[in-house]
Scaffold this motif. Sequence first.
Motif, PDB file in Angstrom:
ATOM      1  N   LYS A  37      -3.060   5.140  -2.157  1.00 35.10           N
ATOM      2  CA  LYS A  37      -3.679   4.329  -3.670  1.00 35.10           C
ATOM      3  C   LYS A  37      -4.232   4.268  -4.411  1.00 35.10           C
ATOM      4  CE  LYS A  37      -3.940  -0.743  -3.256  1.00 35.10           C
ATOM      5  NZ  LYS A  37      -3.719  -1.718  -2.412  1.00 35.10           N
ATOM      6  N   TYR A 133      -0.111   3.861  -7.206  1.00 38.25           N
ATOM      7  CA  TYR A 133       0.051   4.976  -6.163  1.00 38.25           C
ATOM      8  C   TYR A 133       0.700   6.675  -6.911  1.00 38.25           C
ATOM      9  CZ  TYR A 133       0.804   0.663  -3.097  1.00 38.25           C
ATOM     10  OH  TYR A 133       0.792  -0.560  -3.228  1.00 38.25           O
ATOM     11  N   LEU A 243      -2.118   4.356   3.427  1.00 39.97           N
ATOM     12  CA  LEU A 243      -1.554   3.205   3.626  1.00 39.97           C
ATOM     13  C   LEU A 243      -1.325   2.847   5.195  1.00 39.97           C
ATOM     14  CD1 LEU A 243      -1.150   3.758   0.601  1.00 39.97           C
ATOM     15  CD2 LEU A 243       0.858   3.165   0.341  1.00 39.97           C
TER      16      LEU A 243
END
Length: 304
Positions: A37, A133, A243
């Motif tokens: 991210k 991302y 994530l």
Amino acid sequence: MRGRGWRRWLAIGAVLAVAALVVPDSAVKSTEIELLKVNTADGVDLSPDVVWILAVGSDARPGEDMTHTRGDALQLIGMNTKTGAATAIGIPRDSWVDIPGHGYEKINAALYFGGPQLMGQAVGNLVGIQPDYVFVTRFLFFQDMVNGIGGIDVHNPVRFTDDAIHPPQYPTGFPAGKIHLNGWSALAFSRMRHYLPRGDFDRSANQQRVLRGIQSTVHAKAHVPGFIERGVVSVMAHMHTDLGPVELFKLAQAMAQVDPAKITSCVVQGGIGDVNGASVVLPYVDQARRLGNDARKDAVIKHC
């Protein structure tokens, strides 16, 4: 979503959760994929419907850290979770840009200087869309992935070859028209540039054709029992990510909902320059920003 489809996505979510628990540490598996991210205080597009992922093919050699070498393939991909539309904005790897903290360099050097975060920032500064991302993969895993789905079909607009690369499937070069690519030939198709009319620009467009072929194949086979689940487990077994399972599930769902008929793509164009004896692309920043503005809200590019 229909009951059957919803139950299947619940099953896939469970697979993601279990896989994340079984293989949580990249130190105990081969890391071929990095999904991170982007941490930025501002500039991230907050549209509730569009997710932006910067896909990077790392030029890392065996033993090298793929997140700190030069990026070879750069595609900024947007997916509209509401409409199923998707778009790809190709960035020539030799684009000469101002990399934050390092001055003007080829844009692919951002990965070497600062890893996925700086790579995402450099591309975001050019296009005007900061990715949510960054997805980095080694080329060998890309080959395995294409082979794992049974190969892909692409439409090649012009015949071309390369003296240095001769895929066994196409020893005299890639013919024009619809062609089937296995993992090795898909990689070669994505990386050749020397005999293409527009060099790096055409190579970036070919990378988009390969991405479209992958998505189309996955979309066509998604109904086959176990197909998506096996793919998820295979990716998770070789991936390092920050994530959690819920966020991974949402991304997987967004990818699966992309409609192949609603995919658009463009490549940022530019002039060819020379810097200290090295050939570089001088990107048309106005065009890059126009593409970003066009696709920002709905992941659709109306014209290049």
